[in-house]
Design an enzyme around this catalytic site. Sequence first.
Site, PDB file in Angstrom:
ATOM      1  N   CYS A  84      -3.597   6.048   3.722  1.00  0.00           N
ATOM      2  CA  CYS A  84      -4.309   7.272   3.346  1.00  0.00           C
ATOM      3  C   CYS A  84      -5.210   7.756   4.475  1.00  0.00           C
ATOM      4  O   CYS A  84      -6.225   7.120   4.795  1.00  0.00           O
ATOM      5  CB  CYS A  84      -5.123   7.010   2.069  1.00  0.00           C
ATOM      6  SG  CYS A  84      -6.286   8.311   1.640  1.00  0.00           S
ATOM      7  N   CYS A  87      -8.812   8.666   3.471  1.00  0.00           N
ATOM      8  CA  CYS A  87      -9.587   7.437   3.213  1.00  0.00           C
ATOM      9  C   CYS A  87     -10.238   6.938   4.492  1.00  0.00           C
ATOM     10  O   CYS A  87     -11.397   6.497   4.487  1.00  0.00           O
ATOM     11  CB  CYS A  87      -8.680   6.345   2.646  1.00  0.00           C
ATOM     12  SG  CYS A  87      -7.934   6.735   1.054  1.00  0.00           S
TER      13      CYS A  87
END
Length: 317
Positions: A84, A87
């Site tokens: 991700c 993230c």
Amino acid sequence: MTQPPQHPDPQSPAQPQQGLDLSAVRTQRGAAAPTTGDGAGGALPDNAVEVPALVFDVTEETFNDVVQLSADVPVVIDLWADWCGPCKQLSPVLDRVVADLGGRVVLAKVDVDANPRIQQMFQVQSIPTVVAIVQGQPVPLFQGAQPEPQVRQVFDQLLQAAAQAGMTKIAVPRGQEMPEPEPAHPEALAALEAGDLDTAAEVYRKALAEAPADEDAKVGLARVGLLQRTRDLDPQAVREAAAADPRSVPAALDCADLDLAGGHVDDAFSRLLTVLTTSAGEEKETVRVRLLELFEVVGGTDPRVVKARARLMRSLF
């Protein structure tokens, strides 16, 4: 949060009245007496809780430990995955914010790929997702990578909610001694020592404008306010006025301030709670607000405050 717990007379300002310990304004975190902790760091204050680190990984096997920790200090959960991109943008922001808060909150990182049951428990549909656990209860915070000012604002609101729930402990990493706290708002303290209450109050107001969850500034402002209100009072005249008219709100307010400044906490609270029942409209609201200010002076976790706050709630509802 985005989207989602004997009456002594007042002395001169340079010498605060007996019963009011302004030294407590220096820091809330350093007020507790030390006790021996289990970690290599040795003694920890009563208001400290030992943690593995301020930022740590959590798994399905260790998640119950996080829930238990949330009884003492707010735990922020960062749900992320290695693939991700957002993230990875958010992670260093969260790390910085948590580090700057100095143990008032901890950050637990959950790899959702390795811990799908935690993802399911929070009903996470996309990552990064950030939630908190406060006294065992989940609190949704936000989804997606957010700019640092917004993240700080969310954490500030989280800490306000935690303070209202009576959470005052500080997380200390295992093996680390809790440092001697620096005096909070030294400019205000210097003004207090010089007897300049107005300057001290202004310093605390500015601090609260920048950080509304600053408990040191809240307590400092409440205590300076008490000193300002009582510095020119004639204790004998105030008490005679209150005795002559027990229903008088202005007399009750002044007398309660003198009671509290003299260390007669229960007397102050009882006086205002009594006059609250005989007042209405703006006067009733004035008494309520003054009670909340005096609660700040004494401290939200003090048993006398807890008892008086319960009586206040019953009087209002």
